[in-house]
Write an enzyme that holds these catalytic residues in place. Structure first.
Site, mmCIF file in Angstrom:
data_model
loop_
_atom_site.group_PDB
_atom_site.id
_atom_site.type_symbol
_atom_site.label_atom_id
_atom_site.label_comp_id
_atom_site.label_asym_id
_atom_site.label_seq_id
_atom_site.Cartn_x
_atom_site.Cartn_y
_atom_site.Cartn_z
ATOM 1 C CB SER A 262 64.486 -5.177 1.631
ATOM 2 O OG SER A 262 64.199 -6.249 2.303
ATOM 3 C CE1 TYR B 10 60.251 -11.321 0.812
ATOM 4 C CE2 TYR B 10 62.205 -10.335 2.125
ATOM 5 C CZ TYR B 10 61.576 -10.957 1.191
ATOM 6 O OH TYR B 10 62.334 -11.201 0.002
ATOM 7 C CB THR C 278 57.611 -9.450 -1.300
ATOM 8 O OG1 THR C 278 58.117 -8.490 -1.703
ATOM 9 C CG2 THR C 278 58.215 -10.809 -1.911
ATOM 10 C CG HIS D 135 62.846 -13.039 -5.163
ATOM 11 N ND1 HIS D 135 61.533 -12.496 -4.291
ATOM 12 C CD2 HIS D 135 63.655 -12.750 -4.303
ATOM 13 C CE1 HIS D 135 62.051 -12.179 -3.267
ATOM 14 N NE2 HIS D 135 63.394 -12.110 -3.109
HETATM 15 C C1 FNR Z 1 66.312 -9.672 -3.669
HETATM 16 N N1 FNR Z 1 64.889 -9.415 -3.923
HETATM 17 C C2 FNR Z 1 64.027 -8.935 -3.083
HETATM 18 N N2 FNR Z 1 62.866 -8.942 -3.069
HETATM 19 C C3 FNR Z 1 62.007 -8.542 -1.900
HETATM 20 O O1 FNR Z 1 60.842 -8.278 -2.133
HETATM 21 N N3 FNR Z 1 62.621 -8.504 -0.817
HETATM 22 C C4 FNR Z 1 63.723 -8.531 -0.321
HETATM 23 O O2 FNR Z 1 64.416 -8.276 0.622
HETATM 24 C C5 FNR Z 1 64.578 -8.835 -1.584
HETATM 25 N N4 FNR Z 1 65.906 -9.162 -1.511
HETATM 26 C C6 FNR Z 1 66.817 -9.290 -2.533
HETATM 27 C C7 FNR Z 1 68.336 -9.474 -2.287
HETATM 28 C C8 FNR Z 1 69.116 -9.853 -3.156
HETATM 29 C C9 FNR Z 1 70.579 -9.800 -3.029
HETATM 30 C C10 FNR Z 1 68.655 -9.644 -4.583
HETATM 31 C C11 FNR Z 1 69.520 -9.898 -5.783
HETATM 32 C C12 FNR Z 1 67.118 -9.482 -4.680
HETATM 33 C C13 FNR Z 1 64.341 -9.261 -5.363
HETATM 34 C C14 FNR Z 1 64.495 -8.140 -5.968
HETATM 35 O O3 FNR Z 1 63.493 -7.123 -5.565
HETATM 36 C C15 FNR Z 1 63.996 -8.089 -7.424
HETATM 37 O O4 FNR Z 1 62.855 -8.869 -7.721
HETATM 38 C C16 FNR Z 1 65.170 -8.704 -8.307
HETATM 39 O O5 FNR Z 1 66.656 -8.548 -7.761
HETATM 40 C C17 FNR Z 1 65.064 -8.332 -9.494
HETATM 41 O O6 FNR Z 1 66.027 -8.876 -10.653
HETATM 42 P P1 FNR Z 1 67.409 -8.505 -10.917
HETATM 43 O O7 FNR Z 1 66.963 -6.947 -11.434
HETATM 44 O O8 FNR Z 1 68.382 -8.394 -9.805
HETATM 45 O O9 FNR Z 1 67.736 -9.286 -12.020
#
Ligand code: FNR
Length: 385
Positions: free
Chosen positions: A110, A133, A159, A278
């Protein structure tokens, strides 16, 4: 007792992780937005996909290797980008990177992780992706994209589904701010988790290391967060087009929920898109992510790859997603539960649990290959009835 006896499921790892993490870090990882209706909806929509197996197909040993963007991975899933992973467990990004190398799956770092692409990419054995981002400042955008490429990363994930930070009520109650601040409440949470505290002391405080070149440390002392200033852009399609022109490698747009946005992603030259809400963390009023996959598949056909995330907790969910039309899956929380539960061994163990569950369920179903599953509703209960 082996790890697979003690922690045979992602739910076991989550339980253990909760006991090892400070409360604010757990709430950050585990929570969704608002009333968390969408977190439940993601799960119930996946659970509702039921299959009728085919029997008497002789011995089946499913082939799980999956080709994606010219690379062959050991399974049809990888590690989703998770911001501040190092807060969940010190050095989590490094653990995830090594597991990506050892198990041969992609790891998407990320923008707001605690380690840099320069540090992480070399550990992954060529399996690093970078999530962006898109910063509103064109110079920072260009610099970040250039840094990822120079670090040897060839897949960029942009994203689009964070037009503004979301309200996570559990996170607010737990007193977590971004960036994390030391308060009597957070100190109390840390004091109750001495192993995490010690590991953090050894590894160093979690920081947004990738972004530090773009702000002055004194900015953190002011009320606002510089992170919001640097990456809190409101991307539009012209920005995605511009990023496409800057990036020579594979481009994936993450957070696509509609046919229209899928079409625009393809028009911008995306090689893949992630159908995702997300993990239910942004907008509680939306539909389950899995319910959107068939329509988006119909819309884009073979013009681009479809990745799916949001709610996957086991191999059977991977079967479900592929059968609905996804080419590949990503998991966020599941891998972090593993790391927080078991430290250095955790990400690889999450992989092992998922792979074994996937393999077993494919044999139960009578599916011998990933191609047998992809976009194959013929297994679905309704089709067989
Ligand atoms: C995320 N997700 C996320 N997505 C992204 O594009 N950049 C990011 O920095 C983050 N940060 C983030 C932090 C935390 C704590 C979580 C749980 C999720 C979303 C992530 O990439 C993904 O879309 C989801 O986590 C998918 O769902 P599940 O597998 O957690 O159920």
């Amino acid at each position: 007792m082996t790890l697979s006896n003690r922690y045979p499921s992602v739910a076991d790892l989550a339980r253990k992780a909760k006991r090892r993490m400070p409360h604010f870090a757990w709430e950050y990882l585990d929570s969704g937005t608002g009333a968390e209706r969408l977190v439940d909806e993601n799960r119930s929509a996946l659970d509702a996909i039921r299959f009728v197996p085919d029997f008497c197909k002789g011995a089946i040993e499913p082939v799980l290797e999956t080709e994606l963007f010219g690379k062959t991975y050991s399974a049809p899933f990888g590690i989703a980008p998770v911001g501040m992973s190092g807060l969940m467990w010190p050095g989590a990004e490094l653990i995830l990177a090594r597991a990506a190398r050892d198990r041969n799956i992609p790891y998407c770092l990320s923008t707001v992780a605690c380690e840099t692409p320069e540090e992480v990419a070399p550990l992954t054995g060529g399996n690093a992706w970078f999530q962006l981002y898109p910063p509103p400042d064109a110079q920072i955008r260009k610099d970040l994209v250039g840094r990822a490429w120079s670090a040897g990363i060839t897949t960029l994930v942009v994203t689009i589904d964070v037009p503004i930070g979301s309200r996570r009520e559990r996170q607010l109650r737990a007193g977590l701010t971004v960036p994390p601040r030391i308060t009597p409440l957070t100190l109390w949470h840390v004091a109750k988790r001495p192993v995490w505290a010690l590991a953090t002391l050894v590894h160093g405080q979690p920081r947004f290391r990738t972004l530090t070149p773009y702000f002055d440390a004194s900015e953190f002392k002011s009320a606002g967060t510089p992170v919001g200033r640097i990456v809190g852009g409101r991307p539009d399609w012209s920005m995605i087009e511009e990023i496409r022109s800057l990036w020579q490698g594979t481009l994936i747009v993450k957070g696509v929920m509609s046919r229209g946005d899928a079409e625009r992603s393809v028009a911008c030259g995306a090689d893949g898109l992630v159908v995702s809400n997300h993990g239910g963390r942004q907008f509680d009023g939306g539909p389950s992510a899995i319910s959107l996959v068939p329509g988006i598949r119909e819309q884009v056909g073979d013009r681009c790859k479809i990745l799916f995330d949001s709610g996957i907790r086991g191999g059977l969910d991977v079967v479900r997603a592929l059968s609905m039309g996804a080419d590949f899956c990503l998991l966020g929380r599941a891998f972090l539960y593993g790391v927080a539960a078991l430290g250095a061994r955790g990400a690889a163990h999450t992989y092992d649990v998922l792979r074994e569950d996937l393999r077993n369920n494919m044999i139960q179903l009578g599916a011998g290959s990933i191609a047998d599953l992809k976009n194959q509703t013929r297994w679905h209960m309704e089709e067989k009835a």
